[in-house]
Enzyme design. Structure first.
Site, PDB file in Angstrom:
ATOM      1  N   LYS A  15      -5.345   5.947   2.663  1.00 29.44           N
ATOM      2  CA  LYS A  15      -5.847   5.863   4.038  1.00 29.44           C
ATOM      3  C   LYS A  15      -4.735   5.990   5.064  1.00 29.44           C
ATOM      4  O   LYS A  15      -4.968   6.412   6.202  1.00 29.44           O
ATOM      5  CB  LYS A  15      -6.646   4.575   4.235  1.00 29.44           C
ATOM      6  N   LYS A  49       0.851  -1.194   0.000  1.00 33.46           N
ATOM      7  CA  LYS A  49       0.000   0.000   0.000  1.00 33.46           C
ATOM      8  C   LYS A  49       0.883   1.239   0.000  1.00 33.46           C
ATOM      9  O   LYS A  49       1.440   1.622   1.020  1.00 33.46           O
ATOM     10  CB  LYS A  49      -0.914  -0.012   1.222  1.00 33.46           C
ATOM     11  N   ARG A  67       0.547   1.246  12.229  1.00 35.02           N
ATOM     12  CA  ARG A  67       1.803   1.975  12.374  1.00 35.02           C
ATOM     13  C   ARG A  67       1.616   3.467  12.116  1.00 35.02           C
ATOM     14  O   ARG A  67       2.243   4.309  12.768  1.00 35.02           O
ATOM     15  CB  ARG A  67       2.848   1.408  11.415  1.00 35.02           C
ATOM     16  N   ALA A  73      -2.131  -7.367  10.073  1.00 33.28           N
ATOM     17  CA  ALA A  73      -1.518  -8.699   9.993  1.00 33.28           C
ATOM     18  C   ALA A  73      -1.665  -9.493  11.280  1.00 33.28           C
ATOM     19  O   ALA A  73      -1.913 -10.700  11.251  1.00 33.28           O
ATOM     20  CB  ALA A  73      -0.040  -8.559   9.622  1.00 33.28           C
ATOM     21  N   GLU A 132       4.051   3.847   6.026  1.00 37.76           N
ATOM     22  CA  GLU A 132       3.947   4.218   4.614  1.00 37.76           C
ATOM     23  C   GLU A 132       3.302   5.591   4.414  1.00 37.76           C
ATOM     24  O   GLU A 132       3.543   6.268   3.419  1.00 37.76           O
ATOM     25  CB  GLU A 132       3.127   3.165   3.857  1.00 37.76           C
TER      26      GLU A 132
END
Length: 341
Positions: free
Chosen positions: A188, A105, A252, A137, A278
């Site tokens: 997002k 992503k 995160r 995850a 990210e």
């Protein structure tokens, strides 16, 4: 089917276990020989997904040719910053017609390339697609009920991903809107940082509701400017993923926003986190693209000012609350919604 997961992070490991449990031989590739030795010794990925044993059909390896050269379907789950480099490494070992799926992503900064576009460019003889959704995850590994979306122009690929990934706890939905699904997963992360800041500032639930819905409006507005279907954002890859990432402390990006609003600098927050968020890279890339496309994204712009220009959070909030008010819901036909003669 024979499968390979390229990238042994937490998400790659979690889906490798699902595929292997479904009876498919699954190679799990990583670059780090030390991580490989530890994984073989302890039977789990202690670095990224500690406490969840690998299924017997999972074969950890550092040998790229052995992992992907014999595979019918390959998932790439490496960070977006290294996605092009790893795809180049994969390319010489791919057989024509191999199904290749991005589970990453993010957006590549130079040229604003999505991961599917990189796959199409570097693997022209393969069949490509993406998966995205509310897919933390740790929860997947712990067998909490969850779902994802596979998007591809190929029905064959969509069917194959549903076959290898579907389980009693994990549902796989299908879409042909590759860019919409992919942009939902990338964008997002920006707004999860915003919501993490909100949590640190102890805002109310009304504020959270407003943040998430206005984030969704910005995401869909931006994606439509690039040709995506706005209704994709009403599904798992849109509002589903956005809601989870904006409210879960497992995210995160949420954690990073929380740390920054609690007093850490961006660099300090990233060092404390120890894992790639990210949303930071995506924010810089999307901000430049939104200016180029002239897309109104005030939440994104405010976050950019805080993280990269040192703006005061309270001042940015005040500016957002006194800024121009736009329509609540876009992409609807007024003649067909709520107007009756």
């Amino acid at each position: 089917m024979r499968a390979a997961i390229v990238g042994a992070g937490n998400f790659g490991t979690a889906i490798a276990n699902i595929i292997a449990k479904n009876g498919h031989c699954t190679h799990l590739w990583m670059r780090d020989a030390e991580q490989l030795a530890d994984m073989r010794a302890y039977g789990e990925n202690r670095r990224y997904l500690k406490g969840f044993p690998l299924e017997s059909n999972v074969v950890p390896t550092c040998d790229m040719a052995a992992a992907v050269g014999v595979s019918d379907i390959v998932f790439l789950t490496v960070p977006s910053a290294s996605f092009r480099e790893v795809t180049r490494e994969v390319a010489p070992h791919m057989r024509p017609g191999t199904l290749v799926v991005s589970g990453t992503k993010g957006v590549e900064a130079e040229g604003f390339h999505l991961m599917s576009q990189i796959l199409d460019e570097l693997l022209p003889d393969c069949v490509t697609g993406v998966i995205s959704g509310p897919n933390l995850a740790e929860e997947i590994a712990d067998k909490h009920y969850a779902g994802t979306v596979v998007a591809s122009r190929s029905e064959t690929l969509r069917d194959a991903v549903q076959t290898v990934l579907r389980s009693a706890e994990f549902r796989v939905y299908s879409s042909a809107d590759v860019y919409g699904v992919e942009l939902g997963g990338a964008l997002k992360n920006i707004y999860a940082i915003v919501c993490g800041m909100g949590a640190a500032l102890e805002v109310g639930q009304n504020t959270v509701g407003m943040l998430i819905t206005r984030s969704l409006a910005e995401m869909s507005r931006f994606a439509v400017s690039l040709g995506a279907n706005p209704f994709t954002f009403l599904g798992l890859a849109g509002v589903g993923d956005l809601f989870v990432t904006c409210t879960s402390p497992l995210s995160r990006n949420f954690q990073l926003g929380h740390r920054v609003a609690s007093g850490a600098t961006l660099d300090e927050a990233m060092d404390q986190l120890g894992k790639l968020a990210e949303g930071v890279n995506t924010l810089a890339v999307v901000r430049d693209k939104s200016i180029e496309l002239d897309v109104h994204m005030p939440l994104m712009e405010g976050l950019h000012d805080v993280l990269f220009n040192g703006a005061d959070i309270e001042a940015v909030i005040a500016g957002l609350m006194t800024g121009e008010v736009v329509a609540d819901v876009e992409f609807a036909e007024p003649k067909t919604w709520g107007f009756q003669r």
